[in-house]
Scaffold this motif. Structure first.
Motif, PDB file in Angstrom:
ATOM      1  N   LYS A  96      -4.470  -1.928   6.443  1.00  0.00           N
ATOM      2  CA  LYS A  96      -4.589  -1.820   4.979  1.00  0.00           C
ATOM      3  C   LYS A  96      -3.624  -2.776   4.278  1.00  0.00           C
ATOM      4  O   LYS A  96      -3.982  -3.442   3.305  1.00  0.00           O
ATOM      5  CB  LYS A  96      -4.299  -0.376   4.542  1.00  0.00           C
ATOM      6  N   GLN A  97      -2.406  -2.824   4.798  1.00  0.00           N
ATOM      7  CA  GLN A  97      -1.412  -3.707   4.199  1.00  0.00           C
ATOM      8  C   GLN A  97      -1.810  -5.169   4.375  1.00  0.00           C
ATOM      9  O   GLN A  97      -1.645  -5.989   3.458  1.00  0.00           O
ATOM     10  CB  GLN A  97      -0.042  -3.441   4.839  1.00  0.00           C
TER      11      GLN A  97
ATOM     12  N   LEU B 123      -4.363  -6.231   1.782  1.00  0.00           N
ATOM     13  CA  LEU B 123      -3.753  -6.441   0.477  1.00  0.00           C
ATOM     14  C   LEU B 123      -2.947  -7.741   0.451  1.00  0.00           C
ATOM     15  O   LEU B 123      -3.058  -8.552  -0.468  1.00  0.00           O
ATOM     16  CB  LEU B 123      -2.838  -5.264   0.132  1.00  0.00           C
TER      17      LEU B 123
ATOM     18  N   VAL C 185       0.880  -1.168   0.000  1.00  0.00           N
ATOM     19  CA  VAL C 185       0.000   0.000   0.000  1.00  0.00           C
ATOM     20  C   VAL C 185       0.917   1.217   0.000  1.00  0.00           C
ATOM     21  O   VAL C 185       1.574   1.518   0.999  1.00  0.00           O
ATOM     22  CB  VAL C 185      -0.910   0.017   1.243  1.00  0.00           C
TER      23      VAL C 185
END
Length: 382
Positions: A241-242, A245, A216
């Motif tokens: 967020k990472q 992903l 990200v």
């Protein structure tokens, strides 16, 4: 000046702090070198080779240490195990001081001048002394080899008359020294390689090795590196967020290798049980941070865990599994550093506390813990 090389006593430690090559170099500095019998056994170095290089091979640790001004080690020794060394002797090795402050304080109280090679600054002058890099490089290589052994399929694409075998997909988490070597090794074995890291500079490095970079790339990502080149600990928001992903990406991988470590802190948790379970049966994960708590949920120290058909490798001291190569590099790191502590005209020890290498690595001096990271902690001073 007498230099002592003692046999390592830690479990699963086959490395040794000196090789016949570095013994010759120490003798060239005017030193006498004493090696404990069997010290090089785990690295396939016979006692006879040390003798041929000019060292004295002593039957016991106490005989090896008697009168030694310098003790070279791989792992942190105890104060009692160094009995017999000269007063104020220098002890140089990987001291793993974080979380072991009492042991460091005991070494200080015993009067030893202790140097922790892990703290070597990452400057041009010290590159040849960088034990973290030399050992991490081999750890990254060996992680891929261990994964390949455990993975029950071939890594490269194979086109035969009977059909085509697709290449394995390998994902490396953390693109430091270990991670970059893992990428290069997996690529050489024919895998399709991808990698992630929180440091912006890693993207170019990963791509230069033929890997696909996965991250990200927001504003926090752009600031996620210390002046010393280490990864910063990321915020919980970024980690979430990472993780989202990465979770999607991991589900499609055959091999995952994690290398994330933050100096002085437990290893960050990168892979959850749910992520492990998203992988196909037969997939393999390797946790290079298992000694610090692990990046992978379910990883166990020195075990291969089979979780619903997915195997998690948690071997400690991965570099030590290729001990001959690791010792060769580590011994050269130590020699390069010790050489800076010797007066070239008198061949006597001349430790300058103002030298940037000494200031960065010396933990104890004159009976006290002097390193700024530990000196002010309760109980650190003798």
């Amino acid at each position: 000046m007498k230099i002592a090389i003692i046999r390592e006593t830690a479990a699963n430690e086959a490395r040794v702090a000196a090789t016949p090559e570095t013994v010759k170099k120490y003798i060239g500095l005017g030193a006498k070198v004493s090696v404990e019998k069997g010290a090089g056994e785990g690295s396939k170095i016979p006692d006879a080779e040390y003798k041929e290089a000019g060292a004295t091979v002593s039957a016991t640790a106490s005989a090896t240490l008697k009168g030694a001004n310098v003790v070279l080690t791989v792992r942190r020794p105890t104060a009692t195990s160094l009995k017999g060394a000269a007063k104020g002797a220098l002890v140089i090795g990987q001291m793993d001081p974080f979380g072991n402050e009492k042991d460091i304080a005991a070494l200080a109280k015993a009067g030893f001048g202790v140097f922790s090679m892990e703290f070597m600054p990452r400057i041009t002058r010290a590159q040849v002394m960088d034990v973290l890099s030399s050992q991490a490089n081999l750890a990254g290589y060996q992680a891929v080899i261990e994964a390949a052994v455990t993975f029950d399929r071939a890594f490269p694409m194979m086109m035969t008359a009977a059909g085509t075998i697709r290449p394995a997909k390998a994902f490396v988490m953390g693109a430091g020294v270990a991670g970059l070597q893992a990428i290069a090794t997996a690529k050489r074995l024919g895998a399709i390689v991808s990698a992630t890291d929180v440091r912006p500079a890693a993207k170019e490095q990963v791509e230069s090795l033929g890997g696909k970079f996965v991250a990200v790339e927001d504003e926090e990502f752009k600031q996620a590196e210390t002046s010393g080149g280490y990864a910063k600990e990321m915020s919980q928001e970024y980690q979430a967020k990472q993780a989202e992903l990465v979770a999607t990406h991991i589900a499609k991988q055959d091999v995952v290798i994690t290398t994330a470590l933050i100096p002085g802190r437990p290893a960050p948790r990168l892979i959850t049980k749910k992520m492990v379970e998203s992988m196909a049966p037969g997939s393999v994960l390797v946790d290079l941070a298992v000694e610090r708590g692990g990046n992978i949920e379910g990883a166990k120290l020195n075990e291969i865990v089979d979780h619903k058909g997915v195997k998690i490798i948690g071997f400690e001291n991965m570099a030590g599994r290729v001990a001959s190569s690791a010792s060769q590099l580590y011994a050269k790191n130590l020699y390069s550093f010790l050489e800076t502590l010797v007066d070239q005209e008198t061949n006597a020890l001349a430790v300058n506390p103002e030298d940037e290498l000494v200031a960065a690595t010396q933990l104890t001096r004159d009976g006290a813990v002097v390193h700024p990271a530990f000196a002010d902690k309760k109980g650190a001073k003798s």
